[in-house]
Write a protein that holds these residues in place. Structure first.
Motif, PDB file in Angstrom:
ATOM      1  N   ASP A  21      59.366  32.015  42.886  1.00  0.00           N
ATOM      2  CA  ASP A  21      58.652  33.060  42.150  1.00  0.00           C
ATOM      3  C   ASP A  21      57.259  32.595  41.738  1.00  0.00           C
ATOM      4  OD1 ASP A  21      60.608  35.012  42.325  1.00  0.00           O
ATOM      5  OD2 ASP A  21      61.558  34.429  40.446  1.00  0.00           O
ATOM      6  N   GLU A  22      57.169  31.359  41.289  1.00  0.00           N
ATOM      7  CA  GLU A  22      55.872  30.802  40.887  1.00  0.00           C
ATOM      8  C   GLU A  22      54.914  30.771  42.073  1.00  0.00           C
ATOM      9  OE1 GLU A  22      54.069  26.468  39.665  1.00  0.00           O
ATOM     10  OE2 GLU A  22      56.112  26.929  39.042  1.00  0.00           O
ATOM     11  N   GLY A  23      55.394  30.318  43.205  1.00  0.00           N
ATOM     12  CA  GLY A  23      54.559  30.275  44.404  1.00  0.00           C
ATOM     13  C   GLY A  23      54.102  31.657  44.834  1.00  0.00           C
ATOM     14  N   ALA A  24      55.015  32.626  44.798  1.00  0.00           N
ATOM     15  CA  ALA A  24      54.677  33.999  45.177  1.00  0.00           C
ATOM     16  C   ALA A  24      53.645  34.584  44.214  1.00  0.00           C
ATOM     17  CB  ALA A  24      55.934  34.857  45.207  1.00  0.00           C
ATOM     18  N   GLN A  25      53.793  34.302  42.941  1.00  0.00           N
ATOM     19  CA  GLN A  25      52.825  34.787  41.954  1.00  0.00           C
ATOM     20  C   GLN A  25      51.448  34.204  42.216  1.00  0.00           C
ATOM     21  OE1 GLN A  25      54.510  33.836  38.143  1.00  0.00           O
ATOM     22  NE2 GLN A  25      56.050  35.451  38.264  1.00  0.00           N
ATOM     23  N   ASN A  26      51.396  32.918  42.560  1.00  0.00           N
ATOM     24  CA  ASN A  26      50.113  32.274  42.867  1.00  0.00           C
ATOM     25  C   ASN A  26      49.441  32.939  44.067  1.00  0.00           C
ATOM     26  OD1 ASN A  26      50.491  30.445  40.784  1.00  0.00           O
ATOM     27  ND2 ASN A  26      51.267  28.836  42.113  1.00  0.00           N
ATOM     28  N   LEU A  27      50.216  33.208  45.112  1.00  0.00           N
ATOM     29  CA  LEU A  27      49.657  33.819  46.312  1.00  0.00           C
ATOM     30  C   LEU A  27      49.180  35.244  46.037  1.00  0.00           C
ATOM     31  CD1 LEU A  27      52.259  32.553  48.927  1.00  0.00           C
ATOM     32  CD2 LEU A  27      49.974  31.654  48.500  1.00  0.00           C
ATOM     33  N   ASN A  28      49.950  35.987  45.270  1.00  0.00           N
ATOM     34  CA  ASN A  28      49.549  37.346  44.923  1.00  0.00           C
ATOM     35  C   ASN A  28      48.299  37.347  44.041  1.00  0.00           C
ATOM     36  OD1 ASN A  28      51.478  38.816  46.370  1.00  0.00           O
ATOM     37  ND2 ASN A  28      53.007  38.441  44.801  1.00  0.00           N
ATOM     38  N   LYS A  29      48.168  36.330  43.204  1.00  0.00           N
ATOM     39  CA  LYS A  29      46.976  36.215  42.360  1.00  0.00           C
ATOM     40  C   LYS A  29      45.738  35.951  43.216  1.00  0.00           C
ATOM     41  CE  LYS A  29      45.101  33.999  38.286  1.00  0.00           C
ATOM     42  NZ  LYS A  29      45.319  33.059  37.196  1.00  0.00           N
ATOM     43  N   ILE A  30      45.868  35.109  44.217  1.00  0.00           N
ATOM     44  CA  ILE A  30      44.747  34.841  45.126  1.00  0.00           C
ATOM     45  C   ILE A  30      44.330  36.130  45.828  1.00  0.00           C
ATOM     46  CG2 ILE A  30      44.069  33.687  47.280  1.00  0.00           C
ATOM     47  CD1 ILE A  30      45.833  31.310  46.322  1.00  0.00           C
ATOM     48  N   GLU A  31      45.314  36.883  46.306  1.00  0.00           N
ATOM     49  CA  GLU A  31      45.002  38.149  46.967  1.00  0.00           C
ATOM     50  C   GLU A  31      44.303  39.109  46.003  1.00  0.00           C
ATOM     51  OE1 GLU A  31      47.275  40.946  50.080  1.00  0.00           O
ATOM     52  OE2 GLU A  31      48.292  40.764  48.135  1.00  0.00           O
ATOM     53  N   GLN A  32      44.762  39.153  44.770  1.00  0.00           N
ATOM     54  CA  GLN A  32      44.140  40.018  43.760  1.00  0.00           C
ATOM     55  C   GLN A  32      42.706  39.578  43.470  1.00  0.00           C
ATOM     56  OE1 GLN A  32      45.304  42.876  42.511  1.00  0.00           O
ATOM     57  NE2 GLN A  32      43.342  43.093  41.503  1.00  0.00           N
ATOM     58  N   LEU A  33      42.457  38.278  43.417  1.00  0.00           N
ATOM     59  CA  LEU A  33      41.094  37.774  43.205  1.00  0.00           C
ATOM     60  C   LEU A  33      40.164  38.201  44.342  1.00  0.00           C
ATOM     61  CD1 LEU A  33      41.845  34.191  41.862  1.00  0.00           C
ATOM     62  CD2 LEU A  33      40.818  36.075  40.581  1.00  0.00           C
ATOM     63  N   ILE A  34      40.665  38.180  45.562  1.00  0.00           N
ATOM     64  CA  ILE A  34      39.863  38.614  46.711  1.00  0.00           C
ATOM     65  C   ILE A  34      39.555  40.104  46.599  1.00  0.00           C
ATOM     66  CG2 ILE A  34      39.894  38.958  49.222  1.00  0.00           C
ATOM     67  CD1 ILE A  34      41.553  36.331  49.363  1.00  0.00           C
ATOM     68  N   GLU A  35      40.551  40.887  46.215  1.00  0.00           N
ATOM     69  CA  GLU A  35      40.330  42.329  46.058  1.00  0.00           C
ATOM     70  C   GLU A  35      39.324  42.622  44.945  1.00  0.00           C
ATOM     71  OE1 GLU A  35      44.287  43.870  45.598  1.00  0.00           O
ATOM     72  OE2 GLU A  35      44.729  43.632  47.736  1.00  0.00           O
ATOM     73  N   THR A  36      39.397  41.856  43.855  1.00  0.00           N
ATOM     74  CA  THR A  36      38.433  42.014  42.767  1.00  0.00           C
ATOM     75  C   THR A  36      37.026  41.656  43.242  1.00  0.00           C
ATOM     76  OG1 THR A  36      40.127  41.535  41.125  1.00  0.00           O
ATOM     77  CG2 THR A  36      37.834  41.260  40.419  1.00  0.00           C
ATOM     78  N   TYR A  37      36.909  40.579  43.992  1.00  0.00           N
ATOM     79  CA  TYR A  37      35.626  40.170  44.563  1.00  0.00           C
ATOM     80  C   TYR A  37      35.073  41.271  45.467  1.00  0.00           C
ATOM     81  CZ  TYR A  37      32.277  37.750  47.554  1.00  0.00           C
ATOM     82  OH  TYR A  37      31.156  37.403  48.252  1.00  0.00           O
ATOM     83  N   ASN A  38      35.927  41.847  46.321  1.00  0.00           N
ATOM     84  CA  ASN A  38      35.496  42.894  47.243  1.00  0.00           C
ATOM     85  C   ASN A  38      35.004  44.138  46.508  1.00  0.00           C
ATOM     86  OD1 ASN A  38      35.988  41.323  49.462  1.00  0.00           O
ATOM     87  ND2 ASN A  38      37.998  42.188  49.870  1.00  0.00           N
ATOM     88  N   THR A  39      35.611  44.422  45.364  1.00  0.00           N
ATOM     89  CA  THR A  39      35.162  45.557  44.559  1.00  0.00           C
ATOM     90  C   THR A  39      33.800  45.264  43.937  1.00  0.00           C
ATOM     91  OG1 THR A  39      37.454  46.143  44.069  1.00  0.00           O
ATOM     92  CG2 THR A  39      35.776  47.042  42.608  1.00  0.00           C
ATOM     93  N   LYS A  40      33.623  44.039  43.493  1.00  0.00           N
ATOM     94  CA  LYS A  40      32.378  43.644  42.831  1.00  0.00           C
ATOM     95  C   LYS A  40      31.223  43.500  43.827  1.00  0.00           C
ATOM     96  CE  LYS A  40      30.648  40.301  39.483  1.00  0.00           C
ATOM     97  NZ  LYS A  40      30.966  39.107  38.688  1.00  0.00           N
ATOM     98  N   TYR A  41      31.531  43.022  45.025  1.00  0.00           N
ATOM     99  CA  TYR A  41      30.512  42.780  46.056  1.00  0.00           C
ATOM    100  C   TYR A  41      30.879  43.519  47.339  1.00  0.00           C
ATOM    101  CZ  TYR A  41      29.384  38.966  42.882  1.00  0.00           C
ATOM    102  OH  TYR A  41      29.073  38.226  41.775  1.00  0.00           O
ATOM    103  N   PRO A  42      30.722  44.837  47.364  1.00  0.00           N
ATOM    104  CA  PRO A  42      31.153  45.617  48.534  1.00  0.00           C
ATOM    105  C   PRO A  42      30.360  45.324  49.811  1.00  0.00           C
ATOM    106  CG  PRO A  42      29.986  47.018  46.974  1.00  0.00           C
ATOM    107  CD  PRO A  42      30.163  45.681  46.318  1.00  0.00           C
ATOM    108  N   ASN A  43      29.188  44.737  49.694  1.00  0.00           N
ATOM    109  CA  ASN A  43      28.392  44.414  50.881  1.00  0.00           C
ATOM    110  C   ASN A  43      28.754  43.063  51.489  1.00  0.00           C
ATOM    111  OD1 ASN A  43      26.993  46.807  50.667  1.00  0.00           O
ATOM    112  ND2 ASN A  43      25.414  45.925  49.353  1.00  0.00           N
TER     113      ASN A  43
END
Length: 78
Positions: A21-43
């Motif tokens: 569960d801890e590992g899965a949470q870490n991986l999902n957090k990384i994916e969420q960080l990428i999505e947040t970055y993509n929202t902030k920097y759409p170009n």
């Protein structure tokens, strides 16, 4: 792990099944960080991971409801 066509997987190794569960949470957090970055920097979008994998000492492999694959380390031999 990166492929030539740009697809990639993020992988975490966890030896005990109690840490999956801890590992899965870490991986999902990384994916969420990428999505947040993509929202902030759409170009300057980053591709999100095509696979999220936790490699562990479990006996069976399976796909979790959150999209993370749990793969036994024994599957990597040969």
């Amino acid at each position: 792990m990166h492929l030539e066509d740009g697809r990639y997987a993020i992988i975490e190794f966890k030896l005990g099944s109690s840490f999956i569960d801890e590992g899965a949470q870490n991986l999902n957090k990384i994916e969420q960080l990428i999505e947040t970055y993509n929202t902030k920097y759409p170009n300057m979008k980053m591709r999100t991971p095509d696979l999220k994998i936790v490699i562990t000492a479990e006996t069976y492999g399976y796909k979790r409801d959150d999209g993370v694959f749990v793969i036994p380390i024994g599957c990597l031999k040969d």
